[in-house]
Motif scaffolding. Structure first.
Motif, PDB file in Angstrom:
ATOM      1  N   UNK A 262       0.733  -1.264  -0.012  1.00 46.76           N
ATOM      2  CA  UNK A 262       0.041   0.019   0.080  1.00 46.76           C
ATOM      3  C   UNK A 262       0.664   1.236  -0.141  1.00 46.76           C
ATOM      4  N   UNK A 263       2.092   1.227   0.533  1.00 42.21           N
ATOM      5  CA  UNK A 263       3.269   2.400   0.495  1.00 42.21           C
ATOM      6  C   UNK A 263       3.802   2.389  -0.675  1.00 42.21           C
ATOM      7  N   UNK A 264       3.717   1.659  -1.578  1.00 42.31           N
ATOM      8  CA  UNK A 264       4.594   1.322  -2.767  1.00 42.31           C
ATOM      9  C   UNK A 264       6.230   0.776  -2.362  1.00 42.31           C
ATOM     10  N   UNK A 265       6.144  -0.053  -1.364  1.00 41.67           N
ATOM     11  CA  UNK A 265       7.649  -0.735  -0.882  1.00 41.67           C
ATOM     12  C   UNK A 265       7.521  -2.026  -1.204  1.00 41.67           C
ATOM     13  N   UNK A 266       8.893  -2.408  -1.930  1.00 42.82           N
ATOM     14  CA  UNK A 266       9.090  -3.661  -2.065  1.00 42.82           C
ATOM     15  C   UNK A 266       9.782  -4.103  -0.849  1.00 42.82           C
ATOM     16  N   UNK A 267       9.633  -5.427  -0.708  1.00 40.37           N
ATOM     17  CA  UNK A 267      10.206  -6.372   0.620  1.00 40.37           C
ATOM     18  C   UNK A 267      11.533  -6.949   0.138  1.00 40.37           C
ATOM     19  N   UNK A 268      12.693  -6.483   0.773  1.00 40.87           N
ATOM     20  CA  UNK A 268      13.898  -7.448   0.876  1.00 40.87           C
ATOM     21  C   UNK A 268      13.953  -8.307   1.948  1.00 40.87           C
ATOM     22  N   UNK A 269      14.028  -9.713   1.759  1.00 43.08           N
ATOM     23  CA  UNK A 269      13.765 -10.622   2.860  1.00 43.08           C
ATOM     24  C   UNK A 269      15.195 -11.217   3.056  1.00 43.08           C
TER      25      UNK A 269
END
Length: 430
Positions: A262-269
């Motif tokens: 929703x914030x336009x953030x991708x997730x680095x795991x």
């Protein structure tokens, strides 16, 4: 006393239905337990069974039983009816196929190798928000791997010091600066301060290079704190958040996937703690299943090892991990992967990290190709001329691989690479 109840969960003539989940396990029975009984116990305990026959059980429940349908030595395949699983709940899936069965005294060892997830199950999950094409569009980078580095030592710098090293990393040509797994918000480097300093120097680096620059800033904490940190990242124009997905837990990752999207953030795991359950070849859960689970719940990338650096993992495993993250369909790999059709689930990037330096870059790219995130940290900060020169040397090594020339040939006209090779050569850390 022999218990024949478990035999009801074994049928070697059974043909799994199209919409059933198929699990591949390695198992070792305890003393006095046959392979067939052990397989039946796994299927029973992970579905509708218990330790004895029951006085009453509705006939319809027979259709919910898992079935061990293929046993070859110490490897068993078990089919699970779709109705056993709640739609879109990866946490509940783990409670079944990776739950009580690992504590049964009837088993000496048990290892969940892989799971084939039918479209009837995966359709309830959103997967990665962007997909690899979306990430490349977001960063404006094509034709080469993404590059990033962790300021080293991994923890101990102040926020200002951390950002200065990040700036040098960006100015050497790298795309990302990465927090490491144990840096969140410490007394000497508060998250808020790090975001502030990193944002200022990111803007400077972008202006000076004309390139998009970003970072994997570690928001790992309780979910409410992660949300606040994600808000701060979005407010400061960042496009990524980093989460230690194993220690945070599957439920937290599922929640944060939607919140970050929703914030336009991708997730680095980051996969910190994974080796506690995937390093033992006879017991636990494999890295390939963890990677599959994380793609299902929606991270944009996850660490998968190097095969040539300091961490465990073979070339064969690295390729298999990369394929199951990137491809729309993955074929079975004997003893390692089951077939998987991802349907609408978008792709994710494999991340190669751990003990890399410019001299190992061609080896990594031979394994992964360019559709990956390449993290070279100590291997740039330890360069004889410093971080910026180390990052430049790494970019020169990538160019050499793309041009089809050796690093030594490239180094004739690339002084930073020449200096890196003079220090490390092609050394592989152990």
């Amino acid at each position: 006393m022999a218990i024949d109840w478990y035999n009801e969960f074994v049928n070697l003539n059974y043909e799994p239905e199209k919409n059933e989940l198929i699990c591949l396990y390695y198992f070792e029975p305890a003393a006095g337990i046959s392979g067939r009984e052990a397989a039946g116990r796994i299927a029973s305990e992970s579905s509708t069974g218990t330790w004895t026959t029951l006085f009453t059980m509705p006939p319809r429940m027979k259709a919910l039983q898992a079935t061990a349908f293929d046993i070859e030595g110490n490897v068993v395949m078990i089919a699970y009816p779709l109705d056993l699983w709640e739609e879109g709940n990866a946490v509940q899936l783990l409670s079944g196929i990776a739950g009580n069965i690992f504590g049964m005294k009837a088993l000496k060892n048990l290892r969940l190798i892989d799971v084939s997830l039918p479209s009837a199950y995966t359709k309830h999950f959103k997967g990665p928000h962007f997909g690899n094409d979306g990430i490349r569009k977001m960063m404006g980078i094509t034709g080469r791997p993404f590059t990033g580095a962790v300021p080293k030592p991994k923890i101990g710098f102040s926020a200002r010091e951390h950002a200065k090293i990040g700036y040098e990393t960006w100015m050497g040509g790298f795309d990302f600066v990465k927090d490491d797994e144990n840096l969140t918000s410490t007394s000497f480097n508060r998250f808020d301060d790090r975001v502030e300093h990193m944002t200022k120097l990111r803007d400077v680096a972008e202006k000076e290079t004309g390139e998009k620059k970003s970072a994997f800033l570690n928001i790992t904490a309780d979910v409410e704190t992660m949300k606040k940190r994600a808000d701060m990242l979005a407010e400061n124009g960042w496009n990524y958040a980093m989460i230690d997905v194993v220690v945070a837990g599957t439920a937290a990752v599922m929640t944060m996937r939607d919140y970050c999207s929703d914030l336009g953030l991708a997730i680095h795991a980051h996969r910190a703690m994974h080796a506690t359950f995937d390093r033992n070849r006879k017991h636990g859960i494999t890295m390939q299943f963890l990677a599959k689970l994380m793609r299902l719940v929606g991270v944009s990338q996850i660490h998968t090892g190097t095969a040539v650096g300091k961490l465990t993992g073979s070339r064969r495993e690295s390729i298999a991990l990369a394929d199951l993250l990137r491809e729309k369909k993955t074929a079975a790999v004997e003893g390692m992967l089951l077939e998987q059709d991802w349907g609408k689930i978008k792709s994710a990037f494999p991340v190669s990290s751990g003990g890399l330096h410019p001299g190992l870059v061609p080896d990594v790219l031979d394994i992964y190709g360019t559709e990956m995130v390449l993290l070279v940290s100590g291997g740039i900060h330890g360069h004889p001329k410093g971080t910026r020169a180390g990052a430049t040397a790494t970019m020169q090594a990538i160019e050499a691989w793309q041009e089809g020339v050796t690093l030594e040939e490239k180094a004739k006209n690339a002084k930073e690479l020449k200096e890196a090779l003079g220090k490390w050569g092609h050394y592989k850390p152990v």
